[in-house]
Write an enzyme that holds these catalytic residues in place. Sequence first.
Site, PDB file in Angstrom:
ATOM      1  N   ALA A  66       3.713  -4.266  -1.100  1.00  0.00           N
ATOM      2  CA  ALA A  66       4.683  -3.730  -2.020  1.00  0.00           C
ATOM      3  C   ALA A  66       3.857  -2.349  -2.480  1.00  0.00           C
ATOM      4  O   ALA A  66       2.445  -2.381  -2.548  1.00  0.00           O
ATOM      5  CB  ALA A  66       4.787  -4.867  -3.090  1.00  0.00           C
ATOM      6  N   GLY A 109       3.088  -7.757   0.774  1.00  0.00           N
ATOM      7  CA  GLY A 109       4.859  -7.719   1.063  1.00  0.00           C
ATOM      8  C   GLY A 109       5.036  -7.177   2.403  1.00  0.00           C
ATOM      9  O   GLY A 109       6.140  -7.861   2.695  1.00  0.00           O
ATOM     10  N   GLU A 112       4.964 -10.514   4.064  1.00  0.00           N
ATOM     11  CA  GLU A 112       6.034 -11.396   3.904  1.00  0.00           C
ATOM     12  C   GLU A 112       7.302 -10.948   4.369  1.00  0.00           C
ATOM     13  O   GLU A 112       8.269 -11.755   4.642  1.00  0.00           O
ATOM     14  CB  GLU A 112       6.094 -11.444   2.054  1.00  0.00           C
ATOM     15  CG  GLU A 112       4.790 -11.912   1.744  1.00  0.00           C
ATOM     16  CD  GLU A 112       4.531 -11.648   0.079  1.00  0.00           C
ATOM     17  OE1 GLU A 112       4.594 -10.467  -0.362  1.00  0.00           O
ATOM     18  OE2 GLU A 112       4.702 -12.861  -0.582  1.00  0.00           O
ATOM     19  N   GLU A 132      -3.246  -9.807  -2.218  1.00  0.00           N
ATOM     20  CA  GLU A 132      -2.842  -9.547  -3.452  1.00  0.00           C
ATOM     21  C   GLU A 132      -3.981 -10.154  -4.483  1.00  0.00           C
ATOM     22  O   GLU A 132      -4.044  -9.588  -5.569  1.00  0.00           O
ATOM     23  CB  GLU A 132      -1.431 -10.344  -3.785  1.00  0.00           C
ATOM     24  CG  GLU A 132      -0.448  -9.663  -3.145  1.00  0.00           C
ATOM     25  CD  GLU A 132       0.144 -10.505  -1.692  1.00  0.00           C
ATOM     26  OE1 GLU A 132      -0.794 -10.988  -1.021  1.00  0.00           O
ATOM     27  OE2 GLU A 132       1.165 -10.428  -1.377  1.00  0.00           O
TER      28      GLU A 132
HETATM   29  N1  CO8 Z   1       0.956   0.650  -2.500  1.00  0.00           N
HETATM   30  C1  CO8 Z   1       1.095   1.842  -2.520  1.00  0.00           C
HETATM   31  N2  CO8 Z   1       0.400   3.015  -1.665  1.00  0.00           N
HETATM   32  C2  CO8 Z   1      -0.490   2.390  -0.727  1.00  0.00           C
HETATM   33  C3  CO8 Z   1      -0.159   1.130  -0.549  1.00  0.00           C
HETATM   34  C4  CO8 Z   1       0.318   0.160  -1.127  1.00  0.00           C
HETATM   35  N3  CO8 Z   1       0.572  -1.108  -1.086  1.00  0.00           N
HETATM   36  N4  CO8 Z   1      -1.269   0.972   0.674  1.00  0.00           N
HETATM   37  C5  CO8 Z   1      -1.802   2.181   1.082  1.00  0.00           C
HETATM   38  N5  CO8 Z   1      -1.004   3.105   0.186  1.00  0.00           N
HETATM   39  C6  CO8 Z   1      -1.570   4.603   0.148  1.00  0.00           C
HETATM   40  C7  CO8 Z   1      -2.651   4.776  -0.503  1.00  0.00           C
HETATM   41  O1  CO8 Z   1      -2.697   4.755  -1.760  1.00  0.00           O
HETATM   42  C8  CO8 Z   1      -2.859   6.278   0.328  1.00  0.00           C
HETATM   43  O2  CO8 Z   1      -2.242   7.182  -0.488  1.00  0.00           O
HETATM   44  P1  CO8 Z   1      -2.996   8.668  -0.970  1.00  0.00           P
HETATM   45  O3  CO8 Z   1      -3.214   9.144   0.366  1.00  0.00           O
HETATM   46  O4  CO8 Z   1      -1.805   9.322  -1.719  1.00  0.00           O
HETATM   47  O5  CO8 Z   1      -4.233   8.115  -1.714  1.00  0.00           O
HETATM   48  C9  CO8 Z   1      -2.136   5.991   1.750  1.00  0.00           C
HETATM   49  O6  CO8 Z   1      -1.308   4.999   1.709  1.00  0.00           O
HETATM   50  C10 CO8 Z   1      -3.281   5.980   2.840  1.00  0.00           C
HETATM   51  O7  CO8 Z   1      -3.779   4.571   2.449  1.00  0.00           O
HETATM   52  P2  CO8 Z   1      -5.443   4.503   2.525  1.00  0.00           P
HETATM   53  O8  CO8 Z   1      -6.071   5.752   2.224  1.00  0.00           O
HETATM   54  O9  CO8 Z   1      -5.906   3.455   1.665  1.00  0.00           O
HETATM   55  O10 CO8 Z   1      -5.584   4.026   4.026  1.00  0.00           O
HETATM   56  P3  CO8 Z   1      -7.094   3.069   4.765  1.00  0.00           P
HETATM   57  O11 CO8 Z   1      -6.509   3.517   6.178  1.00  0.00           O
HETATM   58  O12 CO8 Z   1      -7.939   3.761   4.181  1.00  0.00           O
HETATM   59  O13 CO8 Z   1      -6.867   1.614   4.245  1.00  0.00           O
HETATM   60  C11 CO8 Z   1      -5.431  -0.072   3.738  1.00  0.00           C
HETATM   61  C12 CO8 Z   1      -5.535   1.310   4.727  1.00  0.00           C
HETATM   62  C13 CO8 Z   1      -6.455  -1.239   4.030  1.00  0.00           C
HETATM   63  C14 CO8 Z   1      -3.935  -1.017   4.184  1.00  0.00           C
HETATM   64  C15 CO8 Z   1      -5.476   0.182   2.446  1.00  0.00           C
HETATM   65  O14 CO8 Z   1      -4.462   1.022   2.255  1.00  0.00           O
HETATM   66  C16 CO8 Z   1      -5.106  -0.956   1.634  1.00  0.00           C
HETATM   67  O15 CO8 Z   1      -5.910  -1.746   1.076  1.00  0.00           O
HETATM   68  N6  CO8 Z   1      -3.772  -1.012   0.855  1.00  0.00           N
HETATM   69  C17 CO8 Z   1      -3.060  -1.838   0.188  1.00  0.00           C
HETATM   70  C18 CO8 Z   1      -2.997  -3.440   0.581  1.00  0.00           C
HETATM   71  C19 CO8 Z   1      -2.553  -4.168  -0.308  1.00  0.00           C
HETATM   72  O16 CO8 Z   1      -3.284  -4.637  -1.187  1.00  0.00           O
HETATM   73  N7  CO8 Z   1      -1.304  -4.696  -0.351  1.00  0.00           N
HETATM   74  C20 CO8 Z   1      -0.912  -5.682  -1.100  1.00  0.00           C
HETATM   75  C21 CO8 Z   1      -0.065  -4.914  -2.159  1.00  0.00           C
HETATM   76  S1  CO8 Z   1       0.598  -6.040  -3.454  1.00  0.00           S
HETATM   77  C22 CO8 Z   1       2.020  -6.862  -2.769  1.00  0.00           C
HETATM   78  O17 CO8 Z   1       2.246  -6.607  -1.569  1.00  0.00           O
HETATM   79  C23 CO8 Z   1       2.559  -7.749  -3.499  1.00  0.00           C
HETATM   80  C24 CO8 Z   1       3.899  -8.519  -2.726  1.00  0.00           C
HETATM   81  C25 CO8 Z   1       4.594  -9.187  -3.616  1.00  0.00           C
HETATM   82  C26 CO8 Z   1       5.559  -8.330  -4.628  1.00  0.00           C
HETATM   83  C27 CO8 Z   1       6.694  -9.265  -5.024  1.00  0.00           C
HETATM   84  C28 CO8 Z   1       7.113  -8.993  -6.508  1.00  0.00           C
HETATM   85  C29 CO8 Z   1       8.063 -10.033  -6.841  1.00  0.00           C
END
Ligand code: CO8
Length: 258
Positions: A66, A109, A112, A132
């Site tokens: 998400a 997400g 999911e 998460e």
């Molecule tokens: N949300 C928003 N932006 C994201 C997300 C995300 N989940 N993941 C990556 N991005 C963005 C980064 O911020 C970055 O943007 P910018 O260039 O503007 O800084 C761009 O994508 C590229 O990402 P990275 O530079 O981080 O890329 P890497 O190759 O270094 O890393 C990863 C890749 C390991 C996947 C890393 O991006 C990461 O850890 N991402 C987040 C993963 C995460 O925590 N996911 C869970 C999110 S919470 C969730 O999903 C809850 C679901 C349930 C919701 C239901 C509600 C009822």
Amino acid sequence: MAEYETILVEQRGPVTLVTLNRPGALNALNGQVLADLLDAMRAFDADDSQGCAVITGSEKAFAAGADIKEMQGQGFAQMYGSNFFAGWEEFTRTRKPIIAAVAGYALGGGCEVAMMCDFILAADTAKFGQPEIKLGVSPGMGGSQRLTRAVGKAKAMEMCLTGRMMDAEEAERAGLVSRILPAAELVDEAVKVATAIAEMPPLAVKANKEMVNAAFETTLAQGVQFERRLFHGLFGTEDQSEGMAAFVEKRAGKWTGR
Ligand code: CO8
């Protein structure tokens, strides 16, 4: 074919191919992705020329979760009041089959949504996780429930509590994905599998999907009864008469969807 902000949709014969398309955010799922995908899935379900859908992302990410930036400033009242992301439940009510073709990250997400699809084909590059907890939250789109049903308590609990990712090999061993494919072949192979499904008798496709899904919601006895009733019901279809006649006459069946 409608144009969308966050997804690309194309029809390859009887298969609707949906590509998540927010490359700058690793396909993070925001409200717009949900709205776009629900609209595309409604159109897919209503279109008699379409029999199966494939949802995929990019080489690097199916979806990295998400959208954290969209959720960051929200409080309980806003999340609860708007029933945030409850709309994803509508996605799971799509009646025709949906295959997730996952390459790269399927996190939070993203994992999911892949699990909401009917089955997952994984590229050898796929990585699945529910990270998460590292954000101070938890799965919120069914991950704690669907992952546990798919891989069992031990792995699901470890993944949710540590945020550890599972690679494609482990995901296949654990039963999360049906097959692993070379990344370069993932989408074409997924479309091939989807085409085979789309060429099956359509009422039988819907019935098979419904009965397998019933296994997650019922006792064994209720599920077996549900299956038997649907099986009986299929004997009221033209496609059952045609399918059995075609077998006996040693020819291919021609389906009417009736
Ligand atoms: N949300 C928003 N932006 C994201 C997300 C995300 N989940 N993941 C990556 N991005 C963005 C980064 O911020 C970055 O943007 P910018 O260039 O503007 O800084 C761009 O994508 C590229 O990402 P990275 O530079 O981080 O890329 P890497 O190759 O270094 O890393 C990863 C890749 C390991 C996947 C890393 O991006 C990461 O850890 N991402 C987040 C993963 C995460 O925590 N996911 C869970 C999110 S919470 C969730 O999903 C809850 C679901 C349930 C919701 C239901 C509600 C009822």
